[in-house]
Design an enzyme around this catalytic site. Structure first.
Site, short mmCIF file in Angstrom:
data_model
loop_
_atom_site.label_atom_id
_atom_site.label_comp_id
_atom_site.label_asym_id
_atom_site.label_seq_id
_atom_site.Cartn_x
_atom_site.Cartn_y
_atom_site.Cartn_z
CD GLU A 98 -7.74 6.11 -4.99
OE1 GLU A 98 -8.75 6.71 -4.57
OE2 GLU A 98 -7.70 4.88 -5.17
NE ARG A 153 -7.40 -0.51 -2.55
CZ ARG A 153 -8.40 -0.07 -3.32
NH1 ARG A 153 -8.18 0.76 -4.31
NH2 ARG A 153 -9.64 -0.45 -3.09
CD GLU A 293 -12.92 5.55 -8.65
OE1 GLU A 293 -11.79 6.06 -8.70
OE2 GLU A 293 -13.22 4.62 -7.87
ZN LIG Z 1 -9.86 4.87 -4.28
#
Ligand SMILES: [Zn+2]
Length: 339
Positions: A98, A153, A293
């Site tokens: 991310e 991740r 997010e």
């Molecule tokens: Zn995340």
């Protein structure tokens, strides 16, 4: 004869020449385009401190599994002193892939420092509070995402069974081990063997023990949401009305910049998740805690958000971050709850 010798010579050399052209070039430094790598974040945080020594202080708050320093930037007047001021925490980069979640808080830090002298609102919030920014909590995983596996991740813990990684955002200690986390080491939401087993989450726990944060904003992507506790249960949090109102205000201020809709909702409405940062800080202290997010809205392009979206994503999230900082310093906050 001579020509023939040269011909055969070349023929013999051909595989070597081909091997030379086909072999991979010597690797340069890890490159993530306009996105910041761990090395770039480390250098640029130090540069910010050098440029703004009165209001910026870089601090090592821990070390990752692979022994990379985890950096926090404190922004405040009298930055070297502990003052009795409202402290707010911004964290990015829990999840390796991310990347935008690292650049947004880093650009927030830069904005506060570069506009301190000229923007009276910024000056006021830096003078009145303590703003803590941890742009990259998971440096090992981020580096691995840059070099080896873009969609990684977790962190890079060797679980000892051929699997790697703990999901840092399932490793915090409030209702750890509950629904929406896994005990399977190979799972992408593996919560670790115990709460705070990972040095990265322990660094946040220790930081929070030293400073009384009155709000937290944790950046992730993707989906365009402003999430508030709880995540581990669909039951409402005790301060549901306040949390929901703050989330809505942030979502509206995001929308006002580039007309991008970020939906405010309880975290469990997205999916149940136990052991995340926001449930933990809110659960322990009642400090309003939010997960934003970031872009994009959907799986195309999903985690692989183009470089060109970094700046607009930062721009639209800036007013929401500033709003939260100002709220922590307001009379509203002091009257709102037990804080
Ligand atoms: Zn995340």
């Amino acid at each position: 004869m001579t020509n023939l010798r040269i011909f055969f010579g070349l023929l013999l050399a051909l595989p070597l020449l081909l091997a030379g052209t086909c072999s991979t070039p010597a690797p340069g430094p890890p490159d993530a385009g306009i996105y910041h790598t761990y090395a770039e974040i480390s250098t640029e945080l130090q540069e910010l401190q050098t440029q703004f020594p009165a209001i910026a202080k870089v601090m090592a708050i821990g070390e990752s599994v692979e022994e990379r320093t985890i950096w926090a930037l404190k922004i405040s007047d009298n930055v070297a002193q502990e003052e009795d001021e409202a402290a707010v925490l911004f964290v990015g980069g829990h999840h390796s892939r991310e990347w935008i979640s690292v650049d947004v808080p880093f650009l927030l830090a830069k904005h506060l420092l570069q506009n301190y002298q000229t923007d009276s609102a910024v000056k006021n919030m830096v003078d009145s509070g303590e703003i803590w920014i941890v742009p990259l909590l998971n440096p090992d995983g981020h580096q691995y995402s840059v070099i080896s596996n873009r969609l990684w991740r977790k962190n890079r813990r060797n679980n000892g069974d051929g699997s790697f990684g703990v999901d840092l955002n399932r490793n915090y200690g409030h209702k750890w081990g509950g629904p929406g986390s896994s005990g399977e080491t190979f799972s992408d939401i593996y919560r670790g063997p115990v709460a705070f087993s990972e040095p990265e989450t322990a660094a946040i726990r220790n930081l929070a023990a030293q400073h009384q944060f009155v709000a937290l904003l944790s950046y992730h992507n993707y989906s365009q949401l402003v999430l508030f506790p709880w995540g581990h249960t669909s039951a409402p949090a005790p301060d549901q009305a306040l949390l929901s109102q703050l989330a809505r205000t942030m979502a509206d201020s995001i929308f006002n910049v580039h007309s991008q809709r970020y939906t405010p909702e309880q975290s469990s409405d997205l999916y149940l998740a136990s052991g995340d940062a926001t449930d933990w800080l809110y659960g322990e202290t009642r400090a309003p805690s939010f997960t934003v997010e970031l872009r994009p809205r959907s799986s195309n392009p999903g985690f692989v958000l183009p470089d060109s979206e970094i700046q607009p994503t930062f721009e639209e999230n800036l007013p929401a971050a500033l709003f939260l900082i100002e709220w922590t310093q307001s009379a509203d906050r002091r009257m709102s709850s037990t804080l």
